[in-house]
Design an enzyme around this catalytic site. Sequence first.
Site, PDB file in Angstrom:
ATOM      1  N   HIS A 119       0.871  -1.184   0.000  1.00  0.00           N
ATOM      2  CA  HIS A 119       0.000   0.000   0.000  1.00  0.00           C
ATOM      3  C   HIS A 119       0.908   1.235   0.000  1.00  0.00           C
ATOM      4  O   HIS A 119       2.031   1.177   0.509  1.00  0.00           O
ATOM      5  CB  HIS A 119      -0.831  -0.056   1.293  1.00  0.00           C
ATOM      6  CG  HIS A 119      -1.897   0.969   1.422  1.00  0.00           C
ATOM      7  ND1 HIS A 119      -1.641   2.265   1.792  1.00  0.00           N
ATOM      8  CD2 HIS A 119      -3.242   0.884   1.272  1.00  0.00           C
ATOM      9  CE1 HIS A 119      -2.780   2.935   1.863  1.00  0.00           C
ATOM     10  NE2 HIS A 119      -3.771   2.126   1.548  1.00  0.00           N
ATOM     11  N   ASP A 196       3.557  -4.202   7.960  1.00  0.00           N
ATOM     12  CA  ASP A 196       2.299  -3.452   7.880  1.00  0.00           C
ATOM     13  C   ASP A 196       1.156  -4.449   8.104  1.00  0.00           C
ATOM     14  O   ASP A 196       0.828  -5.243   7.218  1.00  0.00           O
ATOM     15  CB  ASP A 196       2.230  -2.806   6.487  1.00  0.00           C
ATOM     16  CG  ASP A 196       0.856  -2.203   6.196  1.00  0.00           C
ATOM     17  OD1 ASP A 196      -0.063  -2.321   7.037  1.00  0.00           O
ATOM     18  OD2 ASP A 196       0.707  -1.620   5.104  1.00  0.00           O
ATOM     19  N   GLN A 199      -4.152  -4.927   7.060  1.00  0.00           N
ATOM     20  CA  GLN A 199      -5.162  -5.909   6.625  1.00  0.00           C
ATOM     21  C   GLN A 199      -5.016  -7.219   7.397  1.00  0.00           C
ATOM     22  O   GLN A 199      -6.017  -7.838   7.786  1.00  0.00           O
ATOM     23  CB  GLN A 199      -5.029  -6.201   5.120  1.00  0.00           C
ATOM     24  CG  GLN A 199      -5.274  -5.010   4.209  1.00  0.00           C
ATOM     25  CD  GLN A 199      -6.709  -4.509   4.243  1.00  0.00           C
ATOM     26  OE1 GLN A 199      -7.638  -5.222   4.614  1.00  0.00           O
ATOM     27  NE2 GLN A 199      -6.899  -3.254   3.871  1.00  0.00           N
ATOM     28  N   LYS A 222      -9.829  -0.680  11.006  1.00  0.00           N
ATOM     29  CA  LYS A 222     -10.079  -1.865  10.160  1.00  0.00           C
ATOM     30  C   LYS A 222     -10.421  -3.070  11.024  1.00  0.00           C
ATOM     31  O   LYS A 222     -10.875  -4.092  10.534  1.00  0.00           O
ATOM     32  CB  LYS A 222      -8.868  -2.155   9.287  1.00  0.00           C
ATOM     33  CG  LYS A 222      -8.606  -1.061   8.256  1.00  0.00           C
ATOM     34  CD  LYS A 222      -7.542  -1.449   7.271  1.00  0.00           C
ATOM     35  CE  LYS A 222      -6.992  -0.264   6.518  1.00  0.00           C
ATOM     36  NZ  LYS A 222      -7.804   0.121   5.361  1.00  0.00           N
ATOM     37  N   CYS A 358      -4.763   2.503  -3.615  1.00  0.00           N
ATOM     38  CA  CYS A 358      -3.519   3.018  -3.007  1.00  0.00           C
ATOM     39  C   CYS A 358      -2.370   2.031  -3.221  1.00  0.00           C
ATOM     40  O   CYS A 358      -1.546   1.809  -2.319  1.00  0.00           O
ATOM     41  CB  CYS A 358      -3.693   3.296  -1.511  1.00  0.00           C
ATOM     42  SG  CYS A 358      -4.836   4.606  -1.145  1.00  0.00           S
TER      43      CYS A 358
HETATM   44  N1  PLP Z   1      -1.593  -0.680   4.600  1.00  0.00           N
HETATM   45  C1  PLP Z   1      -2.567  -1.399   4.047  1.00  0.00           C
HETATM   46  C2  PLP Z   1      -2.269  -2.785   3.556  1.00  0.00           C
HETATM   47  C3  PLP Z   1      -3.860  -0.867   3.940  1.00  0.00           C
HETATM   48  O1  PLP Z   1      -4.833  -1.598   3.379  1.00  0.00           O
HETATM   49  C4  PLP Z   1      -4.101   0.440   4.427  1.00  0.00           C
HETATM   50  C5  PLP Z   1      -5.442   1.044   4.278  1.00  0.00           C
HETATM   51  O2  PLP Z   1      -6.225   0.683   3.448  1.00  0.00           O
HETATM   52  C6  PLP Z   1      -3.051   1.134   5.008  1.00  0.00           C
HETATM   53  C7  PLP Z   1      -1.817   0.553   5.077  1.00  0.00           C
HETATM   54  C8  PLP Z   1      -3.247   2.515   5.548  1.00  0.00           C
HETATM   55  O3  PLP Z   1      -4.048   2.491   6.680  1.00  0.00           O
HETATM   56  P1  PLP Z   1      -4.559   3.866   7.343  1.00  0.00           P
HETATM   57  O4  PLP Z   1      -5.132   4.683   6.230  1.00  0.00           O
HETATM   58  O5  PLP Z   1      -5.556   3.425   8.340  1.00  0.00           O
HETATM   59  O6  PLP Z   1      -3.356   4.525   7.954  1.00  0.00           O
END
Ligand code: PLP
Length: 401
Positions: A119, A196, A199, A222, A358
Amino acid sequence: MDHFNAASFRLAFPAIRSTTVFLDSAATALKPVAMISASNNYYSLSGSSVYRGQSSESLKLTRDFEQGRIRAAKFINAPCEKNIIWTRGTTESINLIAQSYFRSVLQPGDEIIVSEIEHHSNLLPWIMLAQQTGAKVIKWPVENDLTLNIDVLKSKLSPKCKVVAITQMSNVTGYQPDLLAITQLVHQVGARIVVDGAQGVVHNPLDVTELNIDFYVFSAHKLYGPTGLGVCYGKMELLEQMPPWHGGGKMLTEVTFEHFTPAPIPQRFEAGTPNIAGVIAFSSVLEWLETIDLSSAEAYTRSLVEHANSKLSSLPGFIAYSAPHSPLLSFNFQGIHHSDLGVLLTEQNIALRYGQHCAQPLMDALKVSGCLRISMMPYNSLQDIDTFIDAVTFSLSLLND
Ligand code: PLP
């Protein structure tokens, strides 16, 4: 722990009663009554601050706030609650790690390995850090079958590598890399791993201690929690090397115009009035999750995805971009632009995501300008999937007309 019952689980989510079929949980999850009540109670019945008042109410809130930290630590089996820093989300957690730990560690020519399936939140902070330090971002490319090949990582790792940034689960394909094997390889060259969990934490909670992960991050929203709250886990010996990032109230023990002494970990990383309602609400979510049979709930979710996958696969032109047993499904239809289908589905009250998710480098690797994604949680039902499939069938009939 209660035996998982899909119908009663669904009842815990007031927003599910809307007319929209919600298939966009990978963007943010719906909220259970436990979370909503805790947040409402804070705002309607108390409203004091934490660490800033001497009233019994404020002291109680501070204890509740810290109870949230204990629960978050337990959820990922962190050695201690002091390993948990509250942030605004996954994005802020990764920026904190990049700026506070790695900015002083990296030298010009050092390497940051980032997989191609990340992401943007786990790519941009590293690109920015590379620009600031003279380090290089090295791509760990995705394979044609949408997996990551560990031998490719092996060939890229050298003592020049200081950090590998990797997702626990792709938000597009649902692919979950082998974190145990990756962490062992990364440590062999003396580098650190940043995972990260945005998910992955939802579908496959992991054990940071057993996996020996250096930094692990996720967002509360999430995982049924509030927006604007995240977790940054770090090993204590790494957090001890990190200077405070943001300056402000309660991140210090004494200050003059020339000098300040940082507060102990983790408060030194939490400048300013925190997201009190958010932490207390998320703490209630974590307490509630202890009563749920999470593996049965996840098996149920996967059965819904299998159902959707088999129905979609029977439609002509279906192209899937998902890993086997993924809790989310990304797809296109041959000759149809994702936005055209996405708009028609949205008009039929299907909440799903379409676009680049993203994850622009991954879209480039897939050679598509975007795709559609449905993502599910145990509050979804077979009826949701069938309504969605009917909407897809109808939309395709219009678009192929
Ligand atoms: N990493 C992954 C795999 C995501 O799916 C997301 C959000 O969709 C993020 C990071 C970013 O999360 P946040 O916008 O809650 O900081």
